[in-house]
Scaffold this motif. Structure first.
Motif, PDB file in Angstrom:
ATOM      1  N   VAL A  51       0.853  -1.192   0.000  1.00  0.00           N
ATOM      2  CA  VAL A  51       0.000   0.000   0.000  1.00  0.00           C
ATOM      3  C   VAL A  51       0.891   1.245   0.000  1.00  0.00           C
ATOM      4  CG1 VAL A  51      -1.838   1.228   1.228  1.00  0.00           C
ATOM      5  CG2 VAL A  51      -1.749  -1.281   1.309  1.00  0.00           C
ATOM      6  N   PRO A  52       0.733   2.126  -0.988  1.00  0.00           N
ATOM      7  CA  PRO A  52       1.531   3.357  -1.011  1.00  0.00           C
ATOM      8  C   PRO A  52       1.191   4.288   0.164  1.00  0.00           C
ATOM      9  CG  PRO A  52       0.481   2.959  -3.139  1.00  0.00           C
ATOM     10  CD  PRO A  52      -0.127   1.999  -2.166  1.00  0.00           C
ATOM     11  N   ALA A  53       2.102   5.196   0.454  1.00  0.00           N
ATOM     12  CA  ALA A  53       1.908   6.170   1.529  1.00  0.00           C
ATOM     13  C   ALA A  53       0.589   6.921   1.358  1.00  0.00           C
ATOM     14  CB  ALA A  53       3.073   7.153   1.553  1.00  0.00           C
ATOM     15  N   LEU A  73       5.196  -6.495   7.314  1.00  0.00           N
ATOM     16  CA  LEU A  73       6.581  -6.769   6.927  1.00  0.00           C
ATOM     17  C   LEU A  73       7.439  -5.516   6.924  1.00  0.00           C
ATOM     18  CD1 LEU A  73       5.715  -9.047   3.884  1.00  0.00           C
ATOM     19  CD2 LEU A  73       6.578  -9.815   6.112  1.00  0.00           C
ATOM     20  N   GLU A  74       6.883  -4.408   6.431  1.00  0.00           N
ATOM     21  CA  GLU A  74       7.617  -3.140   6.336  1.00  0.00           C
ATOM     22  C   GLU A  74       6.639  -1.989   6.463  1.00  0.00           C
ATOM     23  OE1 GLU A  74       9.841  -2.686   2.704  1.00  0.00           O
ATOM     24  OE2 GLU A  74      10.576  -4.733   2.791  1.00  0.00           O
ATOM     25  N   GLY A  75       7.123  -0.892   7.028  1.00  0.00           N
ATOM     26  CA  GLY A  75       6.344   0.329   7.076  1.00  0.00           C
ATOM     27  C   GLY A  75       5.586   0.510   8.378  1.00  0.00           C
ATOM     28  N   ARG A  76       4.814   1.591   8.379  1.00  0.00           N
ATOM     29  CA  ARG A  76       3.998   1.958   9.533  1.00  0.00           C
ATOM     30  C   ARG A  76       2.626   2.379   9.047  1.00  0.00           C
ATOM     31  NH1 ARG A  76       6.289   2.832  14.367  1.00  0.00           N
ATOM     32  NH2 ARG A  76       8.533   2.634  14.471  1.00  0.00           N
ATOM     33  N   GLY A  77       1.688   2.311   9.940  1.00  0.00           N
ATOM     34  CA  GLY A  77       0.338   2.737   9.589  1.00  0.00           C
ATOM     35  C   GLY A  77      -0.570   2.607  10.788  1.00  0.00           C
ATOM     36  N   GLU A  78      -1.832   2.382  10.477  1.00  0.00           N
ATOM     37  CA  GLU A  78      -2.804   2.146  11.531  1.00  0.00           C
ATOM     38  C   GLU A  78      -3.844   1.176  11.009  1.00  0.00           C
ATOM     39  OE1 GLU A  78      -3.959   6.197  12.343  1.00  0.00           O
ATOM     40  OE2 GLU A  78      -5.629   6.098  10.929  1.00  0.00           O
ATOM     41  N   VAL A  79      -4.464   0.482  11.944  1.00  0.00           N
ATOM     42  CA  VAL A  79      -5.552  -0.414  11.596  1.00  0.00           C
ATOM     43  C   VAL A  79      -6.786   0.024  12.375  1.00  0.00           C
ATOM     44  CG1 VAL A  79      -4.920  -2.168  13.329  1.00  0.00           C
ATOM     45  CG2 VAL A  79      -6.334  -2.821  11.368  1.00  0.00           C
ATOM     46  N   ARG A  80      -7.868   0.163  11.656  1.00  0.00           N
ATOM     47  CA  ARG A  80      -9.167   0.416  12.284  1.00  0.00           C
ATOM     48  C   ARG A  80      -9.808  -0.945  12.530  1.00  0.00           C
ATOM     49  NH1 ARG A  80     -12.535   3.867   8.207  1.00  0.00           N
ATOM     50  NH2 ARG A  80     -14.012   3.892   9.928  1.00  0.00           N
ATOM     51  N   ILE A  81     -10.232  -1.176  13.738  1.00  0.00           N
ATOM     52  CA  ILE A  81     -10.980  -2.390  14.074  1.00  0.00           C
ATOM     53  C   ILE A  81     -12.190  -1.943  14.875  1.00  0.00           C
ATOM     54  CG2 ILE A  81     -10.983  -4.594  15.277  1.00  0.00           C
ATOM     55  CD1 ILE A  81      -7.979  -4.781  14.747  1.00  0.00           C
ATOM     56  N   GLY A  82     -13.371  -2.174  14.301  1.00  0.00           N
ATOM     57  CA  GLY A  82     -14.590  -1.666  14.933  1.00  0.00           C
ATOM     58  C   GLY A  82     -14.528  -0.154  15.009  1.00  0.00           C
ATOM     59  N   THR A  83     -14.659   0.384  16.201  1.00  0.00           N
ATOM     60  CA  THR A  83     -14.632   1.840  16.383  1.00  0.00           C
ATOM     61  C   THR A  83     -13.277   2.344  16.884  1.00  0.00           C
ATOM     62  OG1 THR A  83     -15.493   1.608  18.640  1.00  0.00           O
ATOM     63  CG2 THR A  83     -17.108   1.940  16.863  1.00  0.00           C
ATOM     64  N   GLN A  84     -12.304   1.442  17.005  1.00  0.00           N
ATOM     65  CA  GLN A  84     -10.991   1.827  17.522  1.00  0.00           C
ATOM     66  C   GLN A  84      -9.942   1.851  16.418  1.00  0.00           C
ATOM     67  OE1 GLN A  84      -9.987  -0.759  20.764  1.00  0.00           O
ATOM     68  NE2 GLN A  84     -11.647  -0.015  22.053  1.00  0.00           N
ATOM     69  N   THR A  85      -8.913   2.672  16.622  1.00  0.00           N
ATOM     70  CA  THR A  85      -7.785   2.757  15.700  1.00  0.00           C
ATOM     71  C   THR A  85      -6.514   2.457  16.484  1.00  0.00           C
ATOM     72  OG1 THR A  85      -8.932   4.410  14.364  1.00  0.00           O
ATOM     73  CG2 THR A  85      -6.552   4.269  14.094  1.00  0.00           C
ATOM     74  N   HIS A  86      -5.657   1.603  15.900  1.00  0.00           N
ATOM     75  CA  HIS A  86      -4.430   1.179  16.563  1.00  0.00           C
ATOM     76  C   HIS A  86      -3.234   1.428  15.643  1.00  0.00           C
ATOM     77  CE1 HIS A  86      -6.960  -1.143  19.370  1.00  0.00           C
ATOM     78  NE2 HIS A  86      -7.663  -1.460  18.292  1.00  0.00           N
ATOM     79  N   ASN A 109      -2.036   3.152   5.407  1.00  0.00           N
ATOM     80  CA  ASN A 109      -0.626   3.525   5.431  1.00  0.00           C
ATOM     81  C   ASN A 109      -0.539   5.004   5.801  1.00  0.00           C
ATOM     82  OD1 ASN A 109       2.022   4.201   5.010  1.00  0.00           O
ATOM     83  ND2 ASN A 109       2.198   3.161   3.041  1.00  0.00           N
ATOM     84  N   THR A 110      -0.118   5.281   7.021  1.00  0.00           N
ATOM     85  CA  THR A 110       0.053   6.668   7.482  1.00  0.00           C
ATOM     86  C   THR A 110       1.510   7.098   7.426  1.00  0.00           C
ATOM     87  OG1 THR A 110       0.250   5.929   9.783  1.00  0.00           O
ATOM     88  CG2 THR A 110      -1.963   6.542   9.005  1.00  0.00           C
ATOM     89  N   GLY A 111       2.383   6.211   6.943  1.00  0.00           N
ATOM     90  CA  GLY A 111       3.803   6.522   6.851  1.00  0.00           C
ATOM     91  C   GLY A 111       4.145   7.245   5.563  1.00  0.00           C
ATOM     92  N   ASP A 112       5.451   7.402   5.323  1.00  0.00           N
ATOM     93  CA  ASP A 112       5.914   8.101   4.123  1.00  0.00           C
ATOM     94  C   ASP A 112       6.570   7.165   3.112  1.00  0.00           C
ATOM     95  OD1 ASP A 112       8.194   7.575   5.554  1.00  0.00           O
ATOM     96  OD2 ASP A 112       8.766   9.666   5.816  1.00  0.00           O
ATOM     97  N   SER A 113       6.443   5.849   3.322  1.00  0.00           N
ATOM     98  CA  SER A 113       6.940   4.856   2.365  1.00  0.00           C
ATOM     99  C   SER A 113       5.918   3.727   2.277  1.00  0.00           C
ATOM    100  CB  SER A 113       8.310   4.325   2.809  1.00  0.00           C
ATOM    101  OG  SER A 113       8.198   3.687   4.064  1.00  0.00           O
ATOM    102  N   ASP A 114       6.157   2.782   1.368  1.00  0.00           N
ATOM    103  CA  ASP A 114       5.215   1.675   1.194  1.00  0.00           C
ATOM    104  C   ASP A 114       5.009   0.892   2.487  1.00  0.00           C
ATOM    105  OD1 ASP A 114       4.850   2.234  -1.484  1.00  0.00           O
ATOM    106  OD2 ASP A 114       6.150   0.616  -2.203  1.00  0.00           O
ATOM    107  N   LEU A 115       3.777   0.461   2.689  1.00  0.00           N
ATOM    108  CA  LEU A 115       3.418  -0.450   3.773  1.00  0.00           C
ATOM    109  C   LEU A 115       3.232  -1.812   3.120  1.00  0.00           C
ATOM    110  CD1 LEU A 115       2.520  -0.961   6.739  1.00  0.00           C
ATOM    111  CD2 LEU A 115       0.212  -0.360   6.012  1.00  0.00           C
TER     112      LEU A 115
END
Length: 169
Positions: A51-53, A73-86, A109-115
């Motif tokens: 997933v691109p930035a 495997l690589e990168g940073r981001g967040e996952v929404r599960i139900g009403t929460q974000t992690h 993908n909330t980072g600046d490189s591929d997730l």
């Protein structure tokens, strides 16, 4: 099956099987590399998702039948599960069991490189998904076609728009 092993650097990436419309292209986009079918998997599906930035591969959704697992495997981001974000990062394992909208999930993908992540799921059919952000649901069934290729049935709608069972009989 020629070889039950595939290194991730050998995975060929391709865009999603159905293109993202221009109106959604700023938020959605990803490349996918098939792994499960290449190594001969039968009851589990697995792929490499990139997933691109600033983007996400899919809308927030839950599966009523299939279970998914994601390994970052690589990168940073967040996952929404139900009403929460992690927050998520390299090395995280995310479980997405089947259920109602409380199990809805979306990786962003909330980072600046591929997730990059490995996606693993059961492959039971038919499947029903809910899309809480847009109030839709989808039904998909896959069966072997007469030509040996998968015959895919996909229907997306909103509750209350179906026909009566006896309509037209």
């Amino acid at each position: 099956m020629s070889k039950p092993i595939l290194n991730l650097d050998e995975v060929e990436l391709a865009p999603m099987g159905f293109p993202v419309p221009d109106a959604q292209a700023a938020r959605f986009g990803a490349s996918f590399g098939q792994i499960g079918t290449v190594v001969g998997a039968q009851k589990l599906g697995y792929n490499l998702t990139v997933v691109p930035a600033g983007k996400r591969a899919f809308p927030l959704h839950n599966h009523r039948v299939n279970e998914e697992m994601f390994f970052i495997l690589e990168g940073r981001g967040e996952v929404r599960i139900g009403t929460q974000t992690h927050p998520i990062r390299r090395g995280d394992v995310i479980a997405c069991p089947p259920g109602g909208v409380d199990t809805a999930h979306q990786i962003i993908n909330t980072g600046d490189s591929d997730l990059r992540y490995l996606a693993v799921s059961t492959k039971m059919s038919p499947e029903i998904c809910d899309y809480p952000d847009s109030g839709k649901f989808g039904v998909m069934a896959i069966a072997p076609g007469a030509d040996g290729k998968p015959d895919i049935f996909r229907y997306v709608s909103r509750p209350g728009t179906s026909l009566d069972y006896w309509d037209g009989e």
